[in-house]
Design a protein around this motif. Structure first.
Motif, PDB file in Angstrom:
ATOM      1  N   ILE A  77       0.838  -1.204   0.000  1.00  0.00           N
ATOM      2  CA  ILE A  77       0.000   0.000   0.000  1.00  0.00           C
ATOM      3  C   ILE A  77       0.870   1.251   0.000  1.00  0.00           C
ATOM      4  N   LEU A  78       1.848   1.298   0.888  1.00  0.00           N
ATOM      5  CA  LEU A  78       2.715   2.477   0.996  1.00  0.00           C
ATOM      6  C   LEU A  78       3.488   2.706  -0.299  1.00  0.00           C
ATOM      7  N   GLN A  79       4.036   1.635  -0.851  1.00  0.00           N
ATOM      8  CA  GLN A  79       4.842   1.797  -2.060  1.00  0.00           C
ATOM      9  C   GLN A  79       3.976   2.171  -3.252  1.00  0.00           C
ATOM     10  N   THR A  80       2.742   1.692  -3.300  1.00  0.00           N
ATOM     11  CA  THR A  80       1.829   2.075  -4.377  1.00  0.00           C
ATOM     12  C   THR A  80       1.558   3.567  -4.355  1.00  0.00           C
ATOM     13  N   ILE A  81       1.339   4.115  -3.163  1.00  0.00           N
ATOM     14  CA  ILE A  81       1.046   5.544  -3.040  1.00  0.00           C
ATOM     15  C   ILE A  81       2.244   6.389  -3.485  1.00  0.00           C
TER      16      ILE A  81
ATOM     17  N   LEU B 181      10.218   7.244   8.646  1.00  0.00           N
ATOM     18  CA  LEU B 181      10.093   7.040   7.208  1.00  0.00           C
ATOM     19  C   LEU B 181       9.579   5.625   6.928  1.00  0.00           C
ATOM     20  N   ALA B 182       8.467   5.546   6.174  1.00  0.00           N
ATOM     21  CA  ALA B 182       7.854   4.247   5.877  1.00  0.00           C
ATOM     22  C   ALA B 182       7.977   3.874   4.409  1.00  0.00           C
ATOM     23  N   ALA B 183       8.009   4.875   3.509  1.00  0.00           N
ATOM     24  CA  ALA B 183       8.129   4.586   2.072  1.00  0.00           C
ATOM     25  C   ALA B 183       8.576   5.853   1.356  1.00  0.00           C
ATOM     26  N   ALA B 184       9.275   5.679   0.227  1.00  0.00           N
ATOM     27  CA  ALA B 184       9.759   6.831  -0.545  1.00  0.00           C
ATOM     28  C   ALA B 184      10.007   6.412  -1.977  1.00  0.00           C
ATOM     29  N   SER B 185       9.975   7.391  -2.892  1.00  0.00           N
ATOM     30  CA  SER B 185      10.324   7.144  -4.290  1.00  0.00           C
ATOM     31  C   SER B 185      10.926   8.413  -4.873  1.00  0.00           C
ATOM     32  N   GLY B 186      11.851   8.255  -5.841  1.00  0.00           N
ATOM     33  CA  GLY B 186      12.421   9.375  -6.565  1.00  0.00           C
ATOM     34  C   GLY B 186      13.492  10.162  -5.833  1.00  0.00           C
TER      35      GLY B 186
ATOM     36  N   ILE C 192      -2.195  10.010  11.429  1.00  0.00           N
ATOM     37  CA  ILE C 192      -1.275   8.886  11.637  1.00  0.00           C
ATOM     38  C   ILE C 192       0.045   9.069  10.906  1.00  0.00           C
ATOM     39  N   GLY C 193       0.173  10.144  10.117  1.00  0.00           N
ATOM     40  CA  GLY C 193       1.429  10.334   9.398  1.00  0.00           C
ATOM     41  C   GLY C 193       1.408  11.571   8.524  1.00  0.00           C
ATOM     42  N   VAL C 194       2.465  11.710   7.698  1.00  0.00           N
ATOM     43  CA  VAL C 194       2.617  12.873   6.821  1.00  0.00           C
ATOM     44  C   VAL C 194       3.033  12.392   5.432  1.00  0.00           C
ATOM     45  N   LEU C 195       2.333  12.913   4.423  1.00  0.00           N
ATOM     46  CA  LEU C 195       2.675  12.654   3.020  1.00  0.00           C
ATOM     47  C   LEU C 195       3.338  13.908   2.467  1.00  0.00           C
ATOM     48  N   ARG C 196       4.550  13.762   1.885  1.00  0.00           N
ATOM     49  CA  ARG C 196       5.265  14.921   1.324  1.00  0.00           C
ATOM     50  C   ARG C 196       5.504  14.693  -0.161  1.00  0.00           C
TER      51      ARG C 196
ATOM     52  N   LEU D  14       5.783  14.892 -10.231  1.00  0.00           N
ATOM     53  CA  LEU D  14       6.673  15.252  -9.128  1.00  0.00           C
ATOM     54  C   LEU D  14       8.041  14.601  -9.305  1.00  0.00           C
ATOM     55  N   LYS D  15       8.992  15.128  -8.560  1.00  0.00           N
ATOM     56  CA  LYS D  15      10.308  14.489  -8.485  1.00  0.00           C
ATOM     57  C   LYS D  15      10.249  13.253  -7.600  1.00  0.00           C
ATOM     58  N   GLY D  16       9.606  13.404  -6.459  1.00  0.00           N
ATOM     59  CA  GLY D  16       9.560  12.291  -5.517  1.00  0.00           C
ATOM     60  C   GLY D  16       8.453  12.440  -4.504  1.00  0.00           C
ATOM     61  N   CYS D  17       8.348  11.434  -3.641  1.00  0.00           N
ATOM     62  CA  CYS D  17       7.269  11.405  -2.651  1.00  0.00           C
ATOM     63  C   CYS D  17       7.739  10.579  -1.457  1.00  0.00           C
ATOM     64  N   THR D  18       7.350  10.988  -0.263  1.00  0.00           N
ATOM     65  CA  THR D  18       7.679  10.239   0.947  1.00  0.00           C
ATOM     66  C   THR D  18       6.455  10.103   1.835  1.00  0.00           C
ATOM     67  N   ILE D  19       6.444   9.021   2.597  1.00  0.00           N
ATOM     68  CA  ILE D  19       5.415   8.819   3.622  1.00  0.00           C
ATOM     69  C   ILE D  19       6.129   8.550   4.934  1.00  0.00           C
ATOM     70  N   ARG D  20       5.770   9.335   5.927  1.00  0.00           N
ATOM     71  CA  ARG D  20       6.264   9.113   7.286  1.00  0.00           C
ATOM     72  C   ARG D  20       5.068   8.841   8.185  1.00  0.00           C
ATOM     73  N   LEU D  21       5.162   7.780   8.982  1.00  0.00           N
ATOM     74  CA  LEU D  21       4.073   7.400   9.877  1.00  0.00           C
ATOM     75  C   LEU D  21       4.479   7.600  11.324  1.00  0.00           C
ATOM     76  N   LEU D  22       3.506   7.988  12.138  1.00  0.00           N
ATOM     77  CA  LEU D  22       3.754   8.160  13.570  1.00  0.00           C
ATOM     78  C   LEU D  22       3.860   6.791  14.230  1.00  0.00           C
ATOM     79  N   HIS D  23       4.962   6.579  14.936  1.00  0.00           N
ATOM     80  CA  HIS D  23       5.138   5.305  15.651  1.00  0.00           C
ATOM     81  C   HIS D  23       4.238   5.320  16.886  1.00  0.00           C
ATOM     82  N   PRO D  24       3.397   4.291  17.072  1.00  0.00           N
ATOM     83  CA  PRO D  24       2.442   4.300  18.193  1.00  0.00           C
ATOM     84  C   PRO D  24       3.109   4.427  19.557  1.00  0.00           C
TER      85      PRO D  24
END
Length: 562
Positions: A198-202, A229-234, A297-301, A212-222
């Motif tokens: 799911i994360l890598q698809t997004i 950092l949970a997933a990234a591309s570019g 639950i996290g941040v999409l950049r 875009l050049k790239g994208c990252t997903i960071r999730l809050l650790h419970p």
């Protein structure tokens, strides 16, 4: 009106028509701005032109397009003096001559190095609202006439209309495209419960959709409530490992639920690691919260490699995608937790089953509905059934020690009284040989709410033990009888032999035939009694014989005559 003025107005009209024609031929806001700054210097006889757009998030003007000036000049912190900026915000144009001499703000060094000597600053208006600034620059000392200022202001208004119209047109196109992309991405992220997929698809699909050049997903650790950092591309590994971003002021706003758009990422104080951003070639950043319902639950950049002022449609698309992704992420997390819980339960169940199977007792676990939920190996082997034939069945239908009257069932009693029971059951079958003895222990498992969750019953068939006990009792009784018989025989023998001797002496003294016959009859009876007591004394011995396991029984025997 003199011929010179008519000629000038004719030139202005031609320029105005040319600019209008050019800016109406494109629908991309960035293309409009690039076209204006590229064409205006020649049409207006100036050396450079810049367009800056108002960023309402920071209440500052960010660069939209420029031509004829260096990047160093464009990167200066202060665009113009406070007085000029105040006039522009009121919708009034300004024109200054000899700005390299009369510069009264902190960008003097940039102005002199660039060689700018005159500047005309024009507010870009749309519906009487300032949306940007158009600046025309010359490298010669020039005083702009009222006609030039008025004409340039008309052009700036056209630019404002063109930018707004192209933005609306592009946003309509984007909304249709975004709707299709959103549906596709939603289908992909909701087609699996694998969190990594799911994360890598997004992070893979969003850059394709938004350019875009790239994208990252960071999730809050419970546990730590820190962004990880949970997933990234570019993006390069060096950039991704630059360090923690938890102190960036932009994140505080995002974690409150608001998107943050940053036009000039390499200089904006709301982000850190400016050197790393420049080396990575990142120009603009859009950060949006990832939500699961109302919980963040996290941040999409989203990161670009060209300066970009994100449109409202792009921001809304990113926010919607982050929310859709947040729901999918939470589902995947929940599935992962459930899977882990089931694995743990299965491991615990296997461990418990191993313990139960190692017992030599028959063990059953019964739920409050008196259905069997677990049995051990000994029970299955004793009953001759398989586990799938037993589990889920009613207790009374599968246990061999059930009573004919189930009203007295100990399981029902344990469920009702919530107390442990220990009972000894004797169950008489149709055949006397079918009678069985059972030692049963029932333990209810009571929840924190006070309800019985399960009843565990451990049963031991003690029929053989009971038979041995009965046989032992019989043997003890027999031994008592034997001892009594021996004692009685010894007690009888003494007077009996004395009587026999006396009778034999008396017979020797008798002469009458009849008396002799009588005494012989007495002697015969005495000998008969003597034979009987002799037999009784010979039944005083016994031998031990092995019966079952370590248990022995005895067999009575008589003494052999010598």
């Amino acid at each position: 009106m003199n011929p010179a003025q008519k000629h000038k107005e004719s030139e202005y009209l031609e320029v105005f028509q040319e600019v209008t024609r050019l800016i109406s031929s494109v629908h991309d806001p960035q293309q409009v701005m690039d076209l204006v700054v590229l064409k205006l210097p020649k049409l207006m006889a100036v050396d450079a032109a810049t367009i800056r757009l108002l960023d309402k998030a920071t209440d500052s003007f960010v660069l939209g397009a420029a031509c004829g000036v260096s990047d160093t000049y464009l990167s200066r912190a202060t665009i113009d003096s406070r007085e000029v900026m105040e006039e522009l915000m009121k919708g009034r144009p300004t024109a200054k001559k000899d700005v390299h001499i009369k510069c009264d703000h902190d960008s003097y060094s940039y102005v002199t190095r660039e060689g700018v000597k005159s500047a005309m600053s024009l507010p870009i208006l749309y519906k009487n609202e300032v949306t940007g600034i158009l600046r025309l620059l010359t490298r010669d000392s020039r005083k702009f006439s009222e006609e030039e200022i008025g004409f340039a202001m008309s052009l700036a208004e056209q630019v404002g209309v063109a930018i707004s119209n192209s933005r609306m047109f592009q946003e309509l196109e984007n909304q249709v495209r975004f709707l299709s992309e959103l549906r596709e991405i939603s289908r992909l992220v909701n087609s699996t419960l694998d969190l990594e997929v799911i994360l890598q698809t997004i992070v893979n699909k969003l850059p394709q959709t938004l350019g875009l050049k790239g994208c990252t997903i960071r999730l809050l650790h419970p546990a730590t409530n820190r962004l990880e950092l949970a997933a990234a591309s570019g993006l390069s590994e060096t950039y991704l490992k630059r360090g923690s971003i938890s102190r960036e002021s932009s994140l505080f706003k995002v974690l409150k639920g608001e998107p943050v758009a940053i036009f000039d990422a390499s200089n904006d104080p709301r982000v850190e690691y400016h050197d790393e951003i420049r080396r990575e070639g990142i120009k603009s950043i859009l950060a949006v919260p990832i939500k699961n319902e109302s919980e963040i639950i996290g941040v999409l950049r989203l990161l670009t490699d060209v300066p970009r002022s994100f449109s409202e449609a792009e921001i809304n698309f990113a926010v919607t995608m982050a929310e859709e992704g947040g729901n999918a992420i939470e589902k995947a997390r929940t599935y992962r937790k459930i899977t882990l819980l089931f694995n743990q339960i299965e491991e615990h169940e296997q461990f418990l089953q191993t313990i139960l199977d190692s017992l030599w007792l028959q063990v059953l676990v019964v739920d409050p509905n008196q259905r069997v939920v677990m049995v051990n190996r000994v029970f299955l082997e004793t009953c001759g059934n398989k586990e799938e034939q037993i589990l889920g069945q009613l207790y009374e239908d599968i246990v061999p020690w059930r009573h004919r009257d189930m009203a007295d069932c100990p399981v029902s009693k344990a469920l009702a009284e919530k107390k442990a029971l220990a009972i000894l059951d004797y169950l008489q079958g149709d055949d006397v040989n079918e009678a069985r003895w059972y030692e049963r222990h029932l333990t209810p498992i009571v929840s924190t709410e006070g309800n019985v969750s399960f009843v565990i019953e451990a049963v031991r068939d003690i029929t053989d033990q009971k038979l041995l006990e009965q046989e032992k009792m019989e043997r003890m009784k027999l031994e008592g009888v034997v001892e009594m018989a021996g004692t009685a025989a010894h007690q009888i023998n003494s007077p009996l032999f004395a009587a026999l001797g006396t009778a034999q002496l008396v017979r020797d003294d008798l002469v009458s035939k009849e008396s002799i016959e009588d005494i012989d009859f007495i002697i015969k009876n005495i000998k008969t009694i003597a034979d009987l007591t002799n037999k009784m004394t010979k039944v005083t011995g016994f031998e031990s014989r092995q019966y079952v396991g370590n248990t022995n029984i005895v067999k009575l025997k008589s003494k052999k005559s010598s």
